[in-house]
Design a protein around this motif. Structure first.
Motif, short mmCIF file in Angstrom:
data_model
loop_
_atom_site.label_atom_id
_atom_site.label_comp_id
_atom_site.label_asym_id
_atom_site.label_seq_id
_atom_site.Cartn_x
_atom_site.Cartn_y
_atom_site.Cartn_z
N GLU A 253 37.04 -23.94 48.95
CA GLU A 253 36.48 -24.41 50.21
C GLU A 253 37.52 -24.94 51.19
N GLY A 254 38.77 -25.02 50.76
CA GLY A 254 39.83 -25.45 51.66
C GLY A 254 39.84 -26.92 52.01
N HIS A 255 39.22 -27.74 51.17
CA HIS A 255 39.21 -29.19 51.43
C HIS A 255 40.50 -29.79 50.86
N TRP A 256 41.58 -29.59 51.57
CA TRP A 256 42.91 -29.94 51.06
C TRP A 256 43.07 -31.41 50.74
N TRP A 257 42.37 -32.29 51.50
CA TRP A 257 42.55 -33.73 51.32
C TRP A 257 42.08 -34.21 49.94
N ARG A 258 41.17 -33.43 49.32
CA ARG A 258 40.64 -33.83 48.01
C ARG A 258 41.74 -33.86 46.94
N GLY A 259 42.68 -32.94 47.00
CA GLY A 259 43.75 -32.90 46.02
C GLY A 259 45.06 -33.51 46.51
N PHE A 260 45.23 -33.53 47.84
CA PHE A 260 46.51 -33.97 48.39
C PHE A 260 46.78 -35.45 48.12
N PHE A 261 45.81 -36.31 48.40
CA PHE A 261 46.07 -37.75 48.30
C PHE A 261 46.21 -38.25 46.86
N PRO A 262 45.35 -37.83 45.91
CA PRO A 262 45.62 -38.24 44.52
C PRO A 262 46.95 -37.70 44.00
N GLY A 263 47.26 -36.45 44.34
CA GLY A 263 48.54 -35.87 43.92
C GLY A 263 49.71 -36.58 44.54
N LEU A 264 49.57 -37.01 45.80
CA LEU A 264 50.64 -37.75 46.47
C LEU A 264 50.91 -39.07 45.78
N MET A 265 49.87 -39.75 45.33
CA MET A 265 50.04 -41.03 44.64
C MET A 265 50.77 -40.83 43.31
N ILE A 266 50.39 -39.82 42.55
CA ILE A 266 51.08 -39.53 41.29
C ILE A 266 52.55 -39.22 41.56
N PHE A 267 52.80 -38.36 42.55
CA PHE A 267 54.17 -37.99 42.89
C PHE A 267 54.99 -39.21 43.29
N ALA A 268 54.41 -40.09 44.11
CA ALA A 268 55.14 -41.25 44.61
C ALA A 268 55.51 -42.20 43.47
N VAL A 269 54.56 -42.47 42.58
CA VAL A 269 54.83 -43.42 41.50
C VAL A 269 55.84 -42.85 40.51
N VAL A 270 55.67 -41.60 40.13
CA VAL A 270 56.60 -40.99 39.17
C VAL A 270 58.01 -40.93 39.76
N LEU A 271 58.12 -40.54 41.02
CA LEU A 271 59.43 -40.48 41.67
C LEU A 271 60.05 -41.87 41.75
N ALA A 272 59.25 -42.87 42.15
CA ALA A 272 59.77 -44.23 42.27
C ALA A 272 60.25 -44.77 40.93
N VAL A 273 59.48 -44.57 39.89
CA VAL A 273 59.84 -45.09 38.57
C VAL A 273 61.10 -44.42 38.05
N ASN A 274 61.25 -43.14 38.28
CA ASN A 274 62.46 -42.44 37.83
C ASN A 274 63.70 -42.95 38.56
N TYR A 275 63.59 -43.17 39.86
CA TYR A 275 64.72 -43.72 40.62
C TYR A 275 65.06 -45.14 40.15
N ILE A 276 64.04 -45.94 39.88
CA ILE A 276 64.28 -47.30 39.39
C ILE A 276 64.97 -47.25 38.03
N GLY A 277 64.53 -46.33 37.18
CA GLY A 277 65.19 -46.17 35.88
C GLY A 277 66.64 -45.79 36.01
N ASP A 278 66.95 -44.89 36.96
CA ASP A 278 68.35 -44.52 37.20
C ASP A 278 69.17 -45.72 37.68
N GLY A 279 68.57 -46.49 38.59
CA GLY A 279 69.29 -47.65 39.10
C GLY A 279 69.54 -48.70 38.03
N LEU A 280 68.56 -48.95 37.17
CA LEU A 280 68.74 -49.90 36.08
C LEU A 280 69.77 -49.41 35.08
N SER A 281 69.76 -48.10 34.83
CA SER A 281 70.75 -47.53 33.91
C SER A 281 72.16 -47.77 34.42
N ASP A 282 72.37 -47.56 35.72
CA ASP A 282 73.69 -47.81 36.30
C ASP A 282 74.04 -49.30 36.30
#
Length: 291
Positions: A253-282
């Motif tokens: 049906e092309g309702h892009w917002w239904r998948g975009f916003f939950p996926g964006l939240m998952i992407f943001a948290v996973v990306l943020a946590v990985n960067y924080i892990g890299d920074g703590l490792s250093d």
């Protein structure tokens, strides 16, 4: 003759923060994770819409001022559902990481400190868990135990503790031979006191880094379970569950917002946590600390 004033010793916490903030990705990740966490936990105080309120007159609306993330096929506000699902997703991830860190710490510390046959047996157990197809076994466990909060937490924790166990074991093997540990033993300190008071504190740095990376894995695993329809069941929602519900609406049906916003939240948290892990490792790297 001039008198030399000794430099004021710096605090370990301040040194850690100074090294951490030089990692730009880690700072961006920390800001991003803070923003998402505030949205998820404090957002409902501002956006007090019932996530399960059905309004058929508002079905399938795109993002607007009234519904910033749009609505679903039942007219439920997607922003409210994303905030509500985020609390459950993050709660599962944090509980699973705490359980896996605890299990890995116990196994790794026991193997490293006792050594010998105990070490060999526990490391073979780690190898057995590594050899299992983790996602398949997690799915099987959820099918057997049910799709509740604790069954999902246990299933995720059972396949995220092995790295922690190996890292803790390696740290304990190194620390237990150092002079201050030998001095504690020579003064009559028992095994429990030596392990808890002198050995385990030295594993804190690697544990923090492992925990941050395990949070990302736990979120992705829970999202995968929900996306497959094996996670929390309606009316409960998680970010992965919202993606599962949005499949047909996005594709057909092309309702892009239904998948975009939950996926964006998952992407943001996973990306943020990985960067924080890299920074703590250093920041916790002894070689960098010397430099």
């Amino acid at each position: 003759m001039t008198e030399t004033i000794p430099a004021k010793p710096s605090r370990p916490g301040a040194d850690l923060w100074r090294r951490f903030r030089t990692h730009r990705g880690a700072i961006v990740g920390l800001i991003l994770l803070t923003v998402v966490s505030l949205m998820v936990w404090a957002g409902p105080l501002v956006w007090s819409v019932d996530p399960n309120l059905i309004t058929l007159a508002d079905r399938n609306l795109p993002p607007s001022a009234t519904h910033p993330m749009g609505t679903d096929e039942l007219g439920r506000d997607l922003l409210a559902r994303v905030l509500d699902g985020g609390r459950l997703t993050l709660a599962v991830a944090l509980a699973a990481v705490m359980a896996s860190i605890t299990l890995g710490l116990v196994v790794g510390a026991t193997a490293g400190y006792l050594g010998g046959i105990v070490d060999n047996l526990l490391m073979r157990l780690v190898d057995v868990f590594y050899s299992l197809p983790s996602l398949f076994v997690v799915i099987l466990l959820v099918l057997v135990l049910g799709a509740g909060f604790w069954p999902i937490v246990i299933a995720i924790a059972l396949f995220t503790w092995m790295n922690t166990a190996r890292i803790v074991r390696a740290s304990v093997l190194s620390i237990k031979e150092r002079e201050y540990v030998e001095a504690a033993r020579s003064l009559g300190a028992g095994h429990a006191r030596v392990l808890l008071g002198h050995v385990l504190p030295g594993t804190f740095g690697p544990l923090v880094v492992t925990a941050t990376l395990n949070i990302a894995f736990a979120i992705l695993t829970e999202s995968a379970l929900s996306f497959l329809g094996l996670g929390f069941q309606p009316p409960q929602s998680t970010w992965g569950g919202l993606l599962f519900e949005a499949q047909r609406a996005v594709i057909s049906e092309g309702h892009w917002w239904r998948g975009f916003f939950p996926g964006l939240m998952i992407f943001a948290v996973v990306l943020a946590v990985n960067y924080i892990g890299d920074g703590l490792s250093d920041a916790l790297d002894p070689r960098r600390r010397k430099r």
